[in-house]
Enzyme design. Structure first.
Site, PDB file in Angstrom:
ATOM      1  CE1 TYR A 199      -3.711   2.541   1.291  1.00 18.38           C
ATOM      2  CE2 TYR A 199      -1.783   3.570   2.276  1.00 18.38           C
ATOM      3  CZ  TYR A 199      -3.103   3.628   1.881  1.00 18.38           C
ATOM      4  OH  TYR A 199      -3.815   4.779   2.072  1.00 18.38           O
ATOM      5  CD  GLU A 240      -5.847   4.434  -0.900  1.00 19.65           C
ATOM      6  OE1 GLU A 240      -5.952   4.838   0.262  1.00 19.65           O
ATOM      7  OE2 GLU A 240      -6.787   3.875  -1.511  1.00 19.65           O
TER       8      GLU A 240
END
Ligand code: GDP
Ligand code: MN
Length: 361
Positions: A99, A182
């Protein structure tokens, strides 16, 4: 404004972040030739909601089944949104999911870069259960590049090939006036290659014109109507409709609803100087939401006149109970009008919400 995954991925690709081969389709007919994708494909509904995978919006299947599975996706709604576009992609053979994100930290008032080996799952979950697994680097937005030591610390023991992606994501964040950029998951494949398997980019609404984006396309019917009227409106899934003026007062109303163990159906700020017509539109909008059984109107009269508001509520004439709290300009006239038409009005918002709690379903 939240960009769709395929828009985010186009931006990533332009910035040198590898993304899976893919194309966007609007109908099943466009899926006739998938030979370039190999044996398996990923079909991804292009809807602006989080947790899309869990909600059934991401399908991995053989190329042969793709048309049938795509037809299923097109006929579905994902968390209330119709699926009008699919992103069809090559299926990656994922070894690990990471992530990485850049966002604005409200407490430091500057960007922060986050990285964790615990990718794929929702980051909020990791933040709760395993906060130490998230590495962070706060950075002044005056720095147009992440320093090399920061990239090294963020990536840590993860494969070095992820470093350039972290650097590029920070550049994307700055160049696109983003509030969030993101990648979840950022994946490393069995063969060591690195890809952004997902893309979430939120562009600051104040920069939409400069960035050349068209405003919000993926709105529910009610959200689109609210936008036409210039209301700040967010749909939630409770049973108490809320009309307020001013973001602070409206938020305070939501807090109080929560305090009474009720659930708000929405946030709606009618804005300053709400006249009769605007109030009527707002009340009707909420009355049309499924599941709304009570509407609380909590307004402070300043430029807004309480008698105008009362007229608007009466004009709306909705079937649900409407409970009002008003204070300020022409309060007495407003109260007289409402009472005459059988509406309840309270001085304090605590009592107004308390009254809503007593309403039986
Ligand atoms: P989200 O639920 O909207 O965040 O959708 P994502 O694009 O992040 O996909 C959800 C999950 O699907 C990912 O975390 C992966 O586990 C899986 N996934 C997505 N693309 C691929 C792929 O190409 N290959 C494999 N094996 N899994 C994938
Ligand atoms: Mn994702």
């Amino acid at each position: 404004m939240k960009l769709r995954e395929h828009e985010g991925k186009r931006i990533f690709a332009d910035a040198g972040i590898p993304v899976p081969a893919g194309r966007v389709v609007q109908s099943v007919d466009e899926l006739d030739d998938l030979s370039s994708f190999g044996d398996r494909v990923v079909l991804k509904a292009q809807v602006d909601v989080g947790g899309r995978g869990k909600a059934g919006g991401v399908v991995i299947c053989g190329v042969d089944e793709a048309p049938a599975r795509a037809a299923e996706l097109f006929s579905k709604t994902i968390k209330g949104l119709a699926v009008s576009e699919l992103l069809v992609e090559e299926c990656l053979s994922i070894a690990h999911e990471y992530y990485c994100a850049v966002l604005i930290d409200r407490s430091t008032r500057q960007p922060v870069v986050l990285f964790t080996e615990a990718g794929g799952v929702e980051i909020e979950e990791t933040a709760r259960q395993d906060p130490d697994r998230i590495r962070r680097f706060d950075i002044s937005p005056l720095l147009t590049e992440l320093p090399a030591f920061a990239v090294r610390d963020l990536v840590g023991p993860a494969p070095k090939a992820l470093g350039p992606v972290v650097s590029a994501l920070y550049r994307v964040f700055l160049e696109k006036d983003a509030l969030l950029a993101e990648i979840n998951p950022l994946v490393v494949l069995d063969d060591g290659r690195v890809f952004a398997a997902d893309a979430k980019v939120i562009v600051d609404d104040n920069a939409i014109a400069r960035q050349g984006f068209r405003q919000n396309r993926d709105l529910t019917e009610r959200e689109a109507e609210a936008e036409r009227h210039g209301f700040s409106y967010v749909e939630l899934d409770g049973e108490i409709g809320v009309v307020g003026n001013g973001a602070g007062l409206t938020m305070a109303t939501l807090d109080l609803i929560e305090h009474y163990g009720l659930r708000a159906a929405n946030f709606l700020d009618v804005g300053g100087g709400a006249d009769r017509e605007r109030v009527a539109h707002a009340v009707r909008l909420l009355a049309g939401s499924p599941g709304v059984r009570v509407i609380i109107v909590n307004l402070l009269g300043g430029i807004t006149r309480c008698d105008e508001v009362a007229q608007g509520i009466i004009d709306a004439g909705v079937s649900q109970r409407v409970i009002v709290r008003m204070a300020g300009t022409n309060e007495a006239e407003g109260r007289a009008l409402l009472t005459e038409h059988g509406y309840e009005m309270y001085d304090s918002m605590d009592r107004a919400v308390g009254a809503a709690a007593e309403v039986k379903v």
